[in-house]
Write an enzyme that holds these catalytic residues in place. Structure first.
Site, PDB file in Angstrom:
ATOM      1  N   LYS A 276       0.840  -1.203   0.000  1.00 58.00           N
ATOM      2  CA  LYS A 276       0.000   0.000   0.000  1.00 58.00           C
ATOM      3  C   LYS A 276       0.871   1.247   0.000  1.00 58.00           C
ATOM      4  O   LYS A 276       2.009   1.204   0.457  1.00 58.00           O
ATOM      5  CB  LYS A 276      -0.863   0.027   1.272  1.00 58.00           C
ATOM      6  CG  LYS A 276      -2.007  -0.945   1.291  1.00 58.00           C
ATOM      7  CD  LYS A 276      -2.835  -0.763   2.557  1.00 58.00           C
ATOM      8  CE  LYS A 276      -4.028  -1.694   2.573  1.00 58.00           C
ATOM      9  NZ  LYS A 276      -4.994  -1.451   1.493  1.00 58.00           N
ATOM     10  N   ARG A 350     -10.644 -11.192   1.366  1.00 54.04           N
ATOM     11  CA  ARG A 350     -11.471 -12.248   0.765  1.00 54.04           C
ATOM     12  C   ARG A 350     -10.756 -13.603   0.823  1.00 54.04           C
ATOM     13  O   ARG A 350     -11.400 -14.641   0.851  1.00 54.04           O
ATOM     14  CB  ARG A 350     -11.867 -11.848  -0.660  1.00 54.04           C
ATOM     15  CG  ARG A 350     -10.703 -11.636  -1.572  1.00 54.04           C
ATOM     16  CD  ARG A 350     -11.053 -10.798  -2.805  1.00 54.04           C
ATOM     17  NE  ARG A 350     -11.072  -9.356  -2.517  1.00 54.04           N
ATOM     18  CZ  ARG A 350     -11.386  -8.426  -3.418  1.00 54.04           C
ATOM     19  NH1 ARG A 350     -11.714  -8.770  -4.647  1.00 54.04           N
ATOM     20  NH2 ARG A 350     -11.380  -7.151  -3.077  1.00 54.04           N
TER      21      ARG A 350
HETATM   22  N1  BES Z   1      -8.331  -3.546   4.100  1.00 54.73           N
HETATM   23  C1  BES Z   1      -8.430  -3.106   2.771  1.00 54.73           C
HETATM   24  C2  BES Z   1      -9.707  -2.295   2.504  1.00 54.73           C
HETATM   25  C3  BES Z   1      -9.771  -0.971   3.204  1.00 54.73           C
HETATM   26  C4  BES Z   1      -9.240   0.159   2.632  1.00 54.73           C
HETATM   27  C5  BES Z   1     -10.410  -0.867   4.410  1.00 54.73           C
HETATM   28  C6  BES Z   1      -9.312   1.369   3.270  1.00 54.73           C
HETATM   29  C7  BES Z   1     -10.487   0.341   5.058  1.00 54.73           C
HETATM   30  C8  BES Z   1      -9.940   1.468   4.492  1.00 54.73           C
HETATM   31  C9  BES Z   1      -8.426  -4.287   1.811  1.00 54.73           C
HETATM   32  O1  BES Z   1      -7.666  -5.364   2.213  1.00 54.73           O
HETATM   33  C10 BES Z   1      -7.868  -3.810   0.534  1.00 54.73           C
HETATM   34  O2  BES Z   1      -6.730  -3.450   0.516  1.00 54.73           O
HETATM   35  N2  BES Z   1      -8.680  -3.801  -0.506  1.00 54.73           N
HETATM   36  C11 BES Z   1      -8.268  -3.350  -1.784  1.00 54.73           C
HETATM   37  C12 BES Z   1      -8.825  -4.292  -2.810  1.00 54.73           C
HETATM   38  C13 BES Z   1      -8.260  -4.102  -4.184  1.00 54.73           C
HETATM   39  C14 BES Z   1      -6.802  -4.484  -4.201  1.00 54.73           C
HETATM   40  C15 BES Z   1      -9.049  -4.945  -5.159  1.00 54.73           C
HETATM   41  C16 BES Z   1      -8.803  -1.938  -1.983  1.00 54.73           C
HETATM   42  O3  BES Z   1      -9.912  -1.651  -1.504  1.00 54.73           O
HETATM   43  O4  BES Z   1      -8.110  -1.129  -2.560  1.00 54.73           O
HETATM   44 MN    MN Z   2      -5.653  -5.193   1.673  1.00 58.28          MN
END
Ligand code: BES
Ligand code: MN
Ligand code: ZN
Length: 493
Positions: A276, A350
């Site tokens: 990230k 997921r």
């Molecule tokens: N934990 C995150 C989602 C999230 C983002 C929760 C910001 C709370 C605040 C999740 O694991 C994630 O990173 N999701 C990605 C999915 C994508 C790679 C398809 C996202 O939402 O960017």
């Molecule tokens: Mn994630």
């Protein structure tokens, strides 16, 4: 903190702090009675323009009265209030009360402030939720701790309904204790709150409540079962994963097929190799907010001794990058036997959930609801206001939405149509773990739905609602009220 419920005489009742309302269209007997007792103080201050009847505006009046030291006067707007209007009023009043450090005994005289389609028991429960939320502090890691202040709170009734209101208060107190646990866990940083820490919390809870049993699966046990997706997420971390199973059996619920709540328990989400960006990455300690809400809900059920049978399952892992970590392109076999091409290691929620859901489905439950901080896309779609609901059964979705309307723990349903599922196709495996940018919350749910085909299932995406960002950042305790209400409603039907 302790609560009492009483149909008391306002002209004599003894309390150092009062909470009363002013309405824009309805005179209020309690406010008038207190005004009289204080020699016209409230009316005079209103005359002077120091008070407001506008919804949610609030002031404190300090008096020279020997017993009544202060009066919190909150605007109620026009009666009857909407449920949201009432919550706004209660949040304002309880917020002010929580700031009154010298208050020891508060009398809350708001029962005649009526809300559309809601009764005094509902208002009392909302009051307890609001006041407990206002009084919550997380100073575990501060060397200077604020002194805990005792406060008794009496809810003054106008009708003979003390029994119903008392029961609502007891339930709301239990939910508040659950919410505080949820907030504590989600606020605790990843260097402390790791999968083993969560497992220990579960064991602690089982020691506290005889109605709760805990079972923990470690890495070897998960390997033996074949939980290839969950294990793939944990590979890059020195903190090993855990699958935590907690079984709550309330009075009379023995032998009944359980409802299962499954929580995403990513104790820190760095994104893994699909790292990230750095900004606000600290907040990814709350990526176990779903798991925390499972803990909180079970605690609420234990505290109120609810007559339900509920299993809580937590998929706990840390998502980190190292030489052992899963790479984009890796293919894993899930507990269900289906294979997944991991195109983005940041779509890890997921992956841990799919194996937990298969495990849950094997227990032959009445229903499964999973709770997860699953997608940033859900924050784009619904903001920080509503939890996203997706379900393979519309009756189950309707039940959850109804519970959300009652508690004010807002939720909104999104569709789970087959067209979206197409986005998960992979040339190499049964599915990919991402479906591209469009409808990211829905494709994430489509992914999960492939693991719950044999059971009534709903998914709550709480990415936007489990946490507030900014200077007062922290966990909210949502959606514990929604989940607890839904489970209690199920027991009654
Ligand atoms: N934990 C995150 C989602 C999230 C983002 C929760 C910001 C709370 C605040 C999740 O694991 C994630 O990173 N999701 C990605 C999915 C994508 C790679 C398809 C996202 O939402 O960017
Ligand atoms: Mn994630
Ligand atoms: Zn995540």
């Amino acid at each position: 903190m302790s609560y009492r419920v009483e149909k008391a005489d306002i002209s004599t009742f003894d309390a150092d702090t009062w909470v009363v309302a002013l309405s824009e269209n309805t005179p209020l007997k309690a406010t008038d009675a207190l005004n009289e007792r204080l020699g016209g103080l409230i009316a005079a201050q209103q005359e002077a323009g120091n008070l407001s009847a506008k919804a949610g505006e609030v002031r404190t009046l300090y008096t020279t009265d020997p017993t009544i030291k202060r009066v919190i006067v909150v605007g109620a707007g026009e009666l009857p209030q909407t449920p949201d209007g009432c919550r706004k009023m209660l949040a304002a009043a309880s917020g002010k009360l929580a700031l009154e450090k010298a208050a020891r005994h508060a009398a809350v005289a708001l029962a005649e402030v009526c809300t559309e389609n809601r009764d005094a028991a509902w208002q009392a429960s909302q009051w307890v939720t609001a006041l407990e939320a206002s009084r919550y502090r997380f100073d575990h890691f501060k060397s200077q701790k604020e002194e805990a202040r005792e406060l008794d709170c009496t809810l003054i009734l106008t009708e003979n309904e003390a029994d119903a209101v008392s029961e609502a208060v007891v339930q709301a107190e239990a939910v508040a204790r659950g919410m505080a646990l949820t907030r504590d866990l989600a606020n605790t940083p990843g260097n402390i709150c790791n999968p083993i820490y969560l497992a220990e919390q579960a064991q602690d809870m089982a020691r506290t409540y005889s109605t709760l049993k805990t079972q923990i699966l470690d890495q070897d046990e998960m390997e033996a079962l074949g939980m290839g997706a969950l294990l793939a997420v944990a590979r890059g971390s020195v903190n090993p994963p855990r699958l935590i199973v907690m079984t709550y059996t309330g009075p009379g619920a023995e032998g009944q097929s359980p409802d299962i709540i499954v929580g995403k328990g990513i104790t820190f989400d760095s994104g893994g190799i699909s790292l990230k960006p750095g900004e606000a990455m600290d907040e990814m300690k709350y990526d176990m907010g779903g798991a925390a809400s499972v803990f909180g809900t079970l605690k609420a059920l234990c505290e109120m001794n609810a007559p339900v049978h509920v299993v809580g399952i937590i998929a706990a892992a840390e998502n980190m990058p190292d030489g052992n970590a899963t790479r984009p392109g890796d293919i894993v076999t899930t507990l269900s036997g289906q294979t997944v091409e991991i195109l983005n290691t940041d779509a890890e929620g997921r992956l841990v959930l799919c194996d937990a859901l298969t495990y849950a489905q094997q227990l032959k439950p009445r229903s499964i609801v999973d709770i997860a901080t699953l997608t940033g896309a859900c924050i784009i779609a619904l903001g920080h206001v509503a939890t996203g609901i997706l379900a393979n059964d519309d009756t189950l979705a309707a039940e959850l939405l109804e519970a959300a309307r009652t508690t004010g723990d807002k939720a909104w349903q999104l569709p789970l149509w087959d067209e979206y599922d197409e986005q998960l196709k992979s040339p190499f495996a049964d599915m990919a773990n991402i479906g591209g940018r469009p409808a990211g919350t829905i494709t994430a749910a489509c992914f999960l739905s492939r693991f719950t085909r044999e059971v009534k299932w709903a998914h709550l995406d709480i990415a936007g609602t489990a946490w507030v960002s900014g200077k007062d950042k922290g966990a909210t305790g949502r959606p514990v009220p929604l989940l607890t209400r839904w489970l209690l409603n199920r027991a009654q039907s």
